[in-house]
Design an enzyme around this catalytic site. Structure first.
Site, PDB file in Angstrom:
ATOM      1  N   LEU A 133       0.842  -1.203   0.000  1.00 59.93           N
ATOM      2  CA  LEU A 133       0.000   0.000   0.000  1.00 59.93           C
ATOM      3  C   LEU A 133       0.874   1.248   0.000  1.00 59.93           C
ATOM      4  CD1 LEU A 133      -2.784  -1.024   2.570  1.00 59.93           C
ATOM      5  CD2 LEU A 133      -2.727  -1.383   0.099  1.00 59.93           C
ATOM      6  N   GLY A 173       1.391  -5.093   1.569  1.00 61.09           N
ATOM      7  CA  GLY A 173       0.335  -5.323   0.581  1.00 61.09           C
ATOM      8  C   GLY A 173       0.799  -6.123  -0.626  1.00 61.09           C
ATOM      9  N   ASN A 177       4.822  -7.054   6.909  1.00 66.43           N
ATOM     10  CA  ASN A 177       5.690  -6.357   7.857  1.00 66.43           C
ATOM     11  C   ASN A 177       5.096  -5.032   8.353  1.00 66.43           C
ATOM     12  OD1 ASN A 177       5.919  -5.235   5.332  1.00 66.43           O
ATOM     13  ND2 ASN A 177       8.028  -4.563   5.623  1.00 66.43           N
ATOM     14  N   GLU A 178       3.768  -4.959   8.333  1.00 70.00           N
ATOM     15  CA  GLU A 178       3.104  -3.709   8.697  1.00 70.00           C
ATOM     16  C   GLU A 178       3.496  -3.187  10.080  1.00 70.00           C
ATOM     17  OE1 GLU A 178       1.769  -6.016   6.911  1.00 70.00           O
ATOM     18  OE2 GLU A 178       0.505  -5.148   5.351  1.00 70.00           O
TER      19      GLU A 178
END
Lengths: 284, 284, 284
Positions: free
Chosen positions: A92, A137, A159-160
């Protein structure tokens, strides 16, 4: 080579027939190359420089997916990146989440949901030729497909948390259904990026191959999958995925509110701002 | 060594500062050693002789967990046993379940639930340094943590059926989310105790190491985990665990009634009585 | 050897005692050999030529399961095939699904559900000695058991999509709980038949052994399992399986309607007709 080069000429929302029995079309930075003999459509993500998923790009992907889903001549999809050997998708687009109004964030998130629904729920076989890095994403995109071939040496993972945010519940389920609940819990909490070897070991991807085999091996698997009687394939796939899509459809506004609420938290904005600052400095 | 020795001096519900920048406190047979620089709290289970989980001990653990959860200076927990090299925890204390009234059993079970809720739902990273055997509730305790380092040669498993009882649904979920539904079903039905090698193979634990590395390796993992932006870590962990805790909170009284009903069955009391008898004879 | 030969003499719904302390009984093409000393019942599937599961055969299995479940002298079941070295079960009988009325299909499906409920929910240990191929319903049968020993070189899998149909949701869950959600999704969509090596690797079966060890190893595992205190074993097993059986019981008519609707689709009938035609030609 020439065929592909010709075919991948860019045609935003227009369809053309070239002299090689291929139809080329697409929306925005998504190009589609449909082989008329096999019905296999190669969907190439081509948003410079790293396929960051902006609202506009996500909407282009969703539109493309909807068209391909409605096209009975399509037998299956191969999803790959124009940035062969570099990045599959960087995930994203952080710019879409920084310093924005609630309504902007809400619309962005709606396009994220739409992309998930149209891709995960695609009724025919979809194979990901992951020909570059696939963080956040980008990893979710690959997990929405039915089969994954990863380029040796590249990394993949949700890995957000490393950016100070948390993956939405539908990303979470993509991971836990693929590598098991606890391994997913650990990987998401830690924001783990898997090396290609670790990804193969964890069953996060199905194959790890050198660059010249990513597309051919993905295509090979797709050719096997399109031979399954397709109504049965679709029904079987739907049994697994339908309930999850239905869940999101049922709580879509709630999910948007959760996302907007999280994003607008000062510490999240601060982490994202810092991240963007670092990115800018690195480019200098 | 001296630091630790000094710090682990026992202080029931009182807090003291020693000269080494550590705060030492705890409840009952639970001691806490909090490093002021890192915020890492070492929670040492110290109920002689084998950390059997009585109602009182469980309540001490829950109180400690609640305090540590509310303390913003705490970054993460390392849970280990005072009986280094011998037993991590022998599990629920059978004496609490034998020849007791319904209301006694009900209160005991309430403390089991509380322990589970406070540990499993702990919002920050929790690593188990499993420095001894971990049968039944001892295994469940380790499974409630985020990461597990097991002492080589020790065993771990939910072996309740061997005692004629069955693990509660929240223990069951701990196992099935960790090693998969069917492997959990088989292990719980058979009451399997896993050797350290089998536990590693099954992903029941994350590392198996010699005695001198159990604490350091657990600490090493914890130091990595506390570097993740903590609100994101907490949110991500909560996405996985929240629904299960909510489920128990919603059916707490029903779960107590199920447990009491099972325990009061004559054959269960008979099996437990026999077990206690054998235990007594072995000690002679 | 003589004992078994004598005992396996066929007795439709009648019970006899032979001179070796065994009771022999069964329904239709299901024979049961109950060892009076251990309480272990060997259930031999004996529907010529390949244990295809017709409505009548499924009903015989269900009746047998109900009787064995109600018989307190029974400690556990070993399920195997008369066609040792060839076929465990070829799965649901396609003839029952081709060119039939809605009501016929409905009754057939009801017998499929009943077979699942009685086998999956059997309160005591059940071990599958898979002494031959186990496609489709044959694989499902094995998955309903607690432990699986597969003959080396034979194949097993839910390959329904290859026939143009999709496995029902309760087969789907059998697979996903055993090998994980995503591996199950892929295997069912592709209609994968696992080689014995692949099945072992995927944890679809627990052991792969040569022909002369299939029954002994299955028996060996069963002898371990019947030593677990049985009320606890049953309770533990029920915690995992009860909710799934309850789900089917709650939506039984809906599930029948889904199945009948799918089967009556022209393309499904066409695929099944073609399959039966090929089968006929192969036999010529």
């Amino acid at each position: 080579m020439l065929k592909t080069a010709l075919c991948r000429t860019w045609l935003s929302s227009k369809t053309s027939f070239n002299t090689f029995g291929r139809r080329c079309f697409g929306h925005g930075n998504v190009s589609v190359d449909l082989q008329s003999d096999t019905g296999i459509a190669t969907v190439t993500l081509s948003e410079p420089p790293v396929n960051s998923l902006s609202g506009e790009f996500l909407t282009s992907i969703s539109k493309t997916m909807k068209e391909l889903s409605a096209d009975s001549s399509v037998s299956g999809l191969l999803i790959t990146s124009k940035f062969h050997g570099k990045v599959f998708s960087a995930g994203l687009n952080i710019l879409e989440m920084y310093n924005k109004s609630d309504s902007y964030l809400g619309e962005f998130w709606r396009s994220v949901q739409e992309w998930y629904i149209d891709t995960y729920n695609f009724p025919k076989p979809v194979v990901a030729a992951i020909n570059g890095h696939a963080p956040a994403g980008g990893c979710a995109f690959a997990l929405m497909c039915d089969y994954r071939v990863l380029l040796d040496g590249k990394t993949i993972g949700l890995n957000e948390t490393q950016l100070g945010i948390a993956a939405p519940f539908f990303f979470t389920y993509l991971m836990s259904s693929t590598i098991g609940i606890r391994q997913a819990e650990l990987a998401l909490a830690n924001g783990t990026m898997f090396s290609s070897d670790q990804a193969l070991q964890a069953n996060l991807v199905d194959e790890v191959v050198p660059l010249d085999l990513v597309i051919p091996n993905a295509m090979n698997q797709l050719q096997k999958m399109i031979k399954i009687p397709q109504p049965a394939f679709s029904l079987s796939k739907g049994q697994f995925r339908g309930p999850n899509v239905k869940k999101l459809l049922g709580e879509r506004e709630e999910d948007i509110a959760t996302f907007v609420g999280l994003l607008q938290k000062p510490y999240v904005q601060k982490v994202l701002g810092k991240y963007l600052e670092n990115l800018k400095n690195r480019k200098k």
